[in-house]
Enzyme design. Structure first.
Site, mmCIF file in Angstrom:
data_model
loop_
_atom_site.group_PDB
_atom_site.id
_atom_site.type_symbol
_atom_site.label_atom_id
_atom_site.label_comp_id
_atom_site.label_asym_id
_atom_site.label_seq_id
_atom_site.Cartn_x
_atom_site.Cartn_y
_atom_site.Cartn_z
ATOM 1 N N HIS A 126 -49.527 -35.395 -34.020
ATOM 2 C CA HIS A 126 -48.851 -36.653 -33.708
ATOM 3 C C HIS A 126 -49.090 -37.124 -32.277
ATOM 4 C CE1 HIS A 126 -46.891 -36.147 -37.539
ATOM 5 N NE2 HIS A 126 -46.450 -34.957 -37.181
ATOM 6 N N PHE B 30 -42.718 -38.920 -49.012
ATOM 7 C CA PHE B 30 -43.691 -39.479 -48.075
ATOM 8 C C PHE B 30 -45.016 -39.633 -48.810
ATOM 9 C CE2 PHE B 30 -40.713 -36.775 -45.690
ATOM 10 C CZ PHE B 30 -40.083 -37.783 -44.960
ATOM 11 N N SER C 232 -14.244 4.701 -15.140
ATOM 12 C CA SER C 232 -14.963 3.647 -15.903
ATOM 13 C C SER C 232 -14.077 3.091 -17.009
ATOM 14 C CB SER C 232 -16.223 4.203 -16.561
ATOM 15 O OG SER C 232 -17.029 4.835 -15.638
ATOM 16 N N ALA D 136 -18.407 -2.532 -2.073
ATOM 17 C CA ALA D 136 -18.111 -2.675 -0.644
ATOM 18 C C ALA D 136 -18.009 -1.310 0.019
ATOM 19 C CB ALA D 136 -16.803 -3.445 -0.461
ATOM 20 N N GLY E 198 -43.552 -38.405 -40.526
ATOM 21 C CA GLY E 198 -42.919 -38.982 -41.720
ATOM 22 C C GLY E 198 -41.422 -39.162 -41.502
ATOM 23 N N GLN F 17 -36.738 -84.086 -45.607
ATOM 24 C CA GLN F 17 -36.494 -85.403 -45.009
ATOM 25 C C GLN F 17 -35.298 -86.104 -45.644
ATOM 26 O OE1 GLN F 17 -40.446 -86.059 -44.829
ATOM 27 N NE2 GLN F 17 -40.261 -85.746 -42.621
ATOM 28 N N ASP G 250 -40.254 -32.049 -33.092
ATOM 29 C CA ASP G 250 -41.438 -31.748 -33.900
ATOM 30 C C ASP G 250 -42.679 -31.954 -33.030
ATOM 31 O OD1 ASP G 250 -43.545 -31.534 -35.603
ATOM 32 O OD2 ASP G 250 -42.662 -32.736 -37.207
ATOM 33 N N ASP H 216 0.854 -1.204 0.000
ATOM 34 C CA ASP H 216 0.000 0.000 0.000
ATOM 35 C C ASP H 216 0.880 1.241 0.000
ATOM 36 O OD1 ASP H 216 -3.311 0.220 0.859
ATOM 37 O OD2 ASP H 216 -2.111 2.059 0.648
ATOM 38 N N LYS I 267 -48.979 -26.733 -58.769
ATOM 39 C CA LYS I 267 -49.453 -28.079 -59.129
ATOM 40 C C LYS I 267 -50.974 -28.104 -59.262
ATOM 41 C CE LYS I 267 -45.449 -30.303 -58.847
ATOM 42 N NZ LYS I 267 -44.808 -31.063 -59.897
ATOM 43 N N ILE J 117 -50.977 -39.663 -35.934
ATOM 44 C CA ILE J 117 -50.126 -40.406 -36.875
ATOM 45 C C ILE J 117 -48.645 -40.206 -36.565
ATOM 46 C CG2 ILE J 117 -51.822 -40.378 -38.742
ATOM 47 C CD1 ILE J 117 -50.180 -38.033 -39.965
ATOM 48 N N ALA K 236 -10.791 3.047 -17.204
ATOM 49 C CA ALA K 236 -9.694 2.235 -16.669
ATOM 50 C C ALA K 236 -10.216 0.880 -16.195
ATOM 51 C CB ALA K 236 -9.022 2.976 -15.522
ATOM 52 N N GLY L 17 -43.810 -33.176 -48.032
ATOM 53 C CA GLY L 17 -43.878 -34.078 -49.185
ATOM 54 C C GLY L 17 -42.617 -34.897 -49.396
HETATM 55 P P1 NAI Z 1 -9.730 1.821 -0.494
HETATM 56 O O1 NAI Z 1 -9.421 3.230 -0.779
HETATM 57 O O2 NAI Z 1 -10.268 1.475 0.853
HETATM 58 O O3 NAI Z 1 -8.450 0.941 -0.760
HETATM 59 C C1 NAI Z 1 -7.614 1.187 -1.815
HETATM 60 C C2 NAI Z 1 -6.199 1.153 -1.330
HETATM 61 O O4 NAI Z 1 -5.324 1.254 -2.440
HETATM 62 C C3 NAI Z 1 -5.856 2.266 -0.399
HETATM 63 O O5 NAI Z 1 -5.399 1.758 0.826
HETATM 64 C C4 NAI Z 1 -4.807 3.070 -1.126
HETATM 65 O O6 NAI Z 1 -3.822 3.625 -0.290
HETATM 66 C C5 NAI Z 1 -4.216 2.043 -2.042
HETATM 67 N N1 NAI Z 1 -3.573 2.662 -3.188
HETATM 68 C C6 NAI Z 1 -4.039 3.677 -3.930
HETATM 69 N N2 NAI Z 1 -3.173 3.965 -4.908
HETATM 70 C C7 NAI Z 1 -2.126 3.122 -4.785
HETATM 71 C C8 NAI Z 1 -0.956 2.906 -5.531
HETATM 72 N N3 NAI Z 1 -0.649 3.667 -6.566
HETATM 73 N N4 NAI Z 1 -0.156 1.916 -5.153
HETATM 74 C C9 NAI Z 1 -0.421 1.156 -4.083
HETATM 75 N N5 NAI Z 1 -1.514 1.329 -3.336
HETATM 76 C C10 NAI Z 1 -2.388 2.279 -3.696
HETATM 77 O O7 NAI Z 1 -10.721 1.347 -1.615
HETATM 78 P P2 NAI Z 1 -11.530 -0.016 -1.849
HETATM 79 O O8 NAI Z 1 -12.932 0.306 -1.915
HETATM 80 O O9 NAI Z 1 -11.099 -1.064 -0.926
HETATM 81 O O10 NAI Z 1 -11.079 -0.340 -3.303
HETATM 82 C C11 NAI Z 1 -10.283 -1.413 -3.675
HETATM 83 C C12 NAI Z 1 -10.383 -1.623 -5.138
HETATM 84 O O11 NAI Z 1 -11.724 -1.995 -5.474
HETATM 85 C C13 NAI Z 1 -10.082 -0.406 -5.996
HETATM 86 O O12 NAI Z 1 -9.424 -0.795 -7.152
HETATM 87 C C14 NAI Z 1 -11.424 0.147 -6.340
HETATM 88 O O13 NAI Z 1 -11.410 0.886 -7.527
HETATM 89 C C15 NAI Z 1 -12.195 -1.131 -6.470
HETATM 90 N N6 NAI Z 1 -13.635 -1.004 -6.357
HETATM 91 C C16 NAI Z 1 -14.191 -0.745 -5.151
HETATM 92 C C17 NAI Z 1 -15.551 -0.646 -5.041
HETATM 93 C C18 NAI Z 1 -16.204 -0.468 -3.741
HETATM 94 O O14 NAI Z 1 -17.445 -0.496 -3.703
HETATM 95 N N7 NAI Z 1 -15.474 -0.278 -2.662
HETATM 96 C C19 NAI Z 1 -16.434 -0.702 -6.208
HETATM 97 C C20 NAI Z 1 -15.743 -1.051 -7.416
HETATM 98 C C21 NAI Z 1 -14.395 -1.153 -7.448
#
Ligand code: NAI
Length: 733
Positions: free
Chosen positions: A515, A563, A179, A210, A533, A703, A510, A54, A434, A530, A181, A406
């Site tokens: 049938h 047929f 979106s 989440a 065919g 025989q 069929d 991270d 015909k 029936i 990416a 036919g």
């Molecule tokens: P979060 O922000 O809680 O966790 C993401 C983590 O990635 C952070 O701890 C951040 O420090 C770390 N991070 C950011 N840039 C970084 C880099 N360049 N190098 C290393 N670490 C880096 O977010 P969350 O929700 O847990 O997201 C996790 C993944 O799920 C992301 O890719 C997010 O786009 C994706 N996602 C999450 C959704 C959700 O509902 N939470 C929905 C759809 C996608």
């Protein structure tokens, strides 16, 4: 989604053996918080050594810190797990993989999870907002995964997760950069799954929802509480287990629910009739509803499949060249499995009591095959209900309740897989007048999944009451029915259909109520439902293969049949056959009434050295005709024959050497070449080939033959006398 969850809770399985990751090294990027943290904790709990990566920056990618990764590593260690922190940005993915190699000596799993947001409406996205999002999500995934790839290949094992988002899959206001990416990594995963397959490297996409700092101001508060990342972690961790076979998939997961998501493509429509035509703008407008029609949409499993269906479209256009101006073509998809082949075989009288039929009835048989007439069905299904012929007769509307099948022609062009999908194209080749009705020639071509043409045929349909429109009476496009040679048949086979024959056959596709439904049959002028065919035709195809191709479906080339009369289920079908080179003419009659039901018919067999083993011996052994005759009589007097209640084995010799054996099983009402099957002979008769023929002709007295030792009888000799009572005087058997 929660509703789905509640509905499904009662099916939750009992906890099985725990899945472990001992000895495996998992890299989780962005594991200092949110989803990544939950993944890292679960991997460690199940025995994996974890690299907790991270950068520790802010939600929008600003700053950095070691705290995030360190706190998760400490949490894992406190619980007795093994983990190491890594503070690199995923843009330097190779450094993260180095951390894994330096600390644990290997890498088995990469979960690309790190992510940030820079939400702006599209017009306000700056280059920096755009580039940073692409760099973290797309390039970060590329760099980290590519650094691990050679190690995966070398050890022939690797599991990759890339993280997409519903914003990518479905779009979301204000997230154009994100979106883009997120959908880009889906494409990456699709290809990695393909490139990794032979090295046991799996790659899947997770699209999570989440509660995390990324979503705290996006998701509604009530919902937020239900969306713990820990509910998704087991889905991701399962995808990384060695037992999991999944690869190339997109899995959506949230709130304790998970489901697969994939692209589908509609059937689409051809926008030009012939290859030489251009696509006209107005045609696109007019056909647009069909272009976007998603009923019957399907998943294409590979780029090959996608291009294969384009080949099919091209074939259709080629076929389109034969379509008379103003006529249309239709196409249909036909999916089939082993089960369909077997059901069809049963529907046309294949039986386990004949060991040579087993290959049509048992999917694990080493020669498992379709009875060739099965390949009529894909075209028939494409045509049925398509409306193809409804308006092809000038000035008339074709009434489907007054349409008769036919004639039928089928040619199998190459071996066809015993399960799969065929696409069939049907087009009207000609319409004939015909007088009392119209004859509509429908040509059908079937293509396999690679777009290769595997079968073609012609269905001739008679539309009662649609004649008199001033059309021509004949067409050179019609594949002609041909008369059989003017001599007694070379061979005959009889088989009683069962009362439920039509009820069984209709399950092959069929479902015309004529049938099965007595009321519909009555409306059509029949006492009872029936037989189809094509069902009677199936019986005849089997009979010809049995007599002239050693019951080998691969020797079949084509069949043509007309047929002429309906068959009532329960009646006995007799196929009379005449050989002329590779062509076997046949006529099928109902034994009980003597009426021909299929005429002008022939089957062409493939010429190989050993095509007609039965026929070869039949030529060498004159007695085959005698057995054909006995069979005819037996079938015509089946009740009487069964009363004799005996099984007779004839051993036919030539120059003292046994040349063939025949079984007449009157208990079951069967006559076949070979020793008794599933029963014992009550009486065994040994006789020279010529002597049997002479006895049958009446020139050799039985025989006298017996006294001279020309006729040897073992077993129940009285039964032999009874057998003579069944056969007529002149046969002297
Ligand atoms: P979060 O922000 O809680 O966790 C993401 C983590 O990635 C952070 O701890 C951040 O420090 C770390 N991070 C950011 N840039 C970084 C880099 N360049 N190098 C290393 N670490 C880096 O977010 P969350 O929700 O847990 O997201 C996790 C993944 O799920 C992301 O890719 C997010 O786009 C994706 N996602 C999450 C959704 C959700 O509902 N939470 C929905 C759809 C996608």
């Amino acid at each position: 989604m929660l509703k789905v969850l509640r509905r499904q809770l009662h099916t939750f399985p009992v906890m099985a053996d725990k899945l472990r990751f001992d000895g495996r090294v998992a890299v989780v990027t962005g594991a200092g918080a949110g989803l990544g943290r939950a993944y890292a904790l679960l991997f460690a709990e199940r025995g994996a050594s974890v690299v907790v990566n991270d950068l520790g920056g802010g939600r929008h990618g600003e700053g950095q810190s070691t705290n995030a990764a360190d706190s998760v590593v400490q949490e894992i260690k406190r619980k007795g797990g093994v983990a190491v922190a890594d503070y690199n940005s995923v843009e330097d993915g190779h450094k993260i993989i180095d951390t894994a190699l330096n600390n644990f000596g290997r890498v088995d799993i990469v979960v690309n999870n790190a992510g940030i947001l820079r939400d702006k409406s599209f017009a306000r996205i700056s280059d920096t907002d755009w580039d940073l999002i692409q760099r973290v999500h797309l390039k970060g995934t590329f760099k980290t995964t590519q650094a691990a790839w050679p190690h995966f290949r070398k050890q022939n094992y690797g599991r990759i997760i890339v993280t997409a988002s519903n914003s990518g899959l479905y779009g979301n206001f204000g997230q154009a950069n994100y979106s883009a990416a997120k959908m880009a990594v889906v494409g990456l995963s699709n290809t990695l799954a393909i490139e990794g397959r032979k090295y046991n490297i799996h790659c899947n996409v997770i699209a999570p929802t989440a509660a995390s700092r990324l979503t705290e101001d996006i998701l509604p508060p009530d919902f937020f509480a239900e969306l713990r990342p820990e509910l998704i972690a087991p889905v991701v961790v399962w995808l990384c287990h060695e037992e999991c076979e999944e690869t190339g998939s997109i899995i959506e997961s949230a709130a304790g629910w998970a489901g697969k998501c994939h692209l589908v493509r509609g059937k689409g429509v051809i926008l030009r009739q012939k290859l030489t035509d251009d696509v006209i703008l107005e045609t696109v407008r007019d056909k647009w509803p069909e272009v976007i029609d998603m009923s019957g949409a399907e998943r294409l499993e590979s780029i090959q499949e996608a291009s294969g269906s384009l080949m099919t479209a091209l074939e259709e256009m080629k076929a389109g060249g034969a379509v008379p101006t103003g006529q249309k073509s239709v196409s249909g998809q036909y999916s089939y499995t082993n089960r369909d082949l077997i059901l069809y075989a049963l529907g046309i009288g294949a039986t386990v009591t004949d060991p040579s039929d087993l290959k049509y009835l048992y999917e694990l048989h080493e020669d498992f095959a379709a009875i060739p007439s099965f390949w009529i069905l894909p075209g028939q299904v494409a045509m049925m209900g398509s409306g193809l012929i409804g308006d092809v007769v000038p000035g008339k509307e074709v009434d489907f309740s007054k349409v008769l099948h036919g004639e039928q022609y089928l040619e199998v062009l190459k071996p066809i897989s015993t399960s799969g999908n065929l696409k069939s194209v049907a087009y009207v080749a000609d319409v004939l007048d015909k007088g009392s009705g119209a004859v509509i020639l429908v040509n059908i071509e079937s293509f396999d999944e690679s777009g290769e043409k595997v079968a073609q045929g012609q269905m001739v349909v008679f539309a009662v009451g649609c004649g008199g429109f001033g059309g021509k009476r004949s067409s050179d496009k019609q594949i002609p029915a041909l008369s059989h040679p003017n001599r007694s048949p070379d061979a005959s086979l009889s088989q009683k259909t069962i009362e439920d024959q039509a009820a069984l056959y209709r399950l092959s596709g069929d479902y015309n109520p004529l049938h099965i439904d007595p009321n519909m049959a009555a409306l059509g002028g029949f006492d009872r439902p029936i037989l189809h065919g094509l069902c009677s035709l199936g019986f005849s195809v089997r009979h010809v293969l049995k007599r002239f191709a050693n019951n080998d479906a691969s020797k079949f080339k084509s069949v043509k049949a007309r047929f002429s009369k309906p068959v009532i289920p329960g009646q006995t079908l007799r196929t009379d056959m005449w050989q002329q080179g590779n062509r076997i003419f046949f006529e099928t009659s109902v034994v009980e009434t003597g009426s021909p039901v299929i005429s002008g018919a022939y089957i062409d067999l493939v010429e190989t050295q050993n095509v007609y083993p039965n026929r070869v011996s039949a030529k060498a052994l004159k007695s085959e005709e005698v057995f054909d005759e006995i069979e005819k009589r037996m079938m015509a007097n089946l009740d009487k024959a069964k009363k004799i209640n005996g099984v007779f084995l004839y051993k036919i010799t030539q120059n003292g050497q046994e040349a063939a054996s025949w079984t007449i099983d009157l208990k079951k009402g069967k006559l076949y070449k070979g020793d008794p099957q599933g029963t014992k002979a009550d009486c065994t008769i040994t006789i020279e080939d010529q002597d049997l023929v002479d006895m049958a002709k009446g020139t050799l007295n039985p025989q006298v033959a017996f006294m001279k030792g020309k006729l040897k009888v073992k077993g129940n000799i009285m039964l032999m006398q009874k057998l003579r009572s069944l056969t007529t005087e002149e046969s002297k058997l």
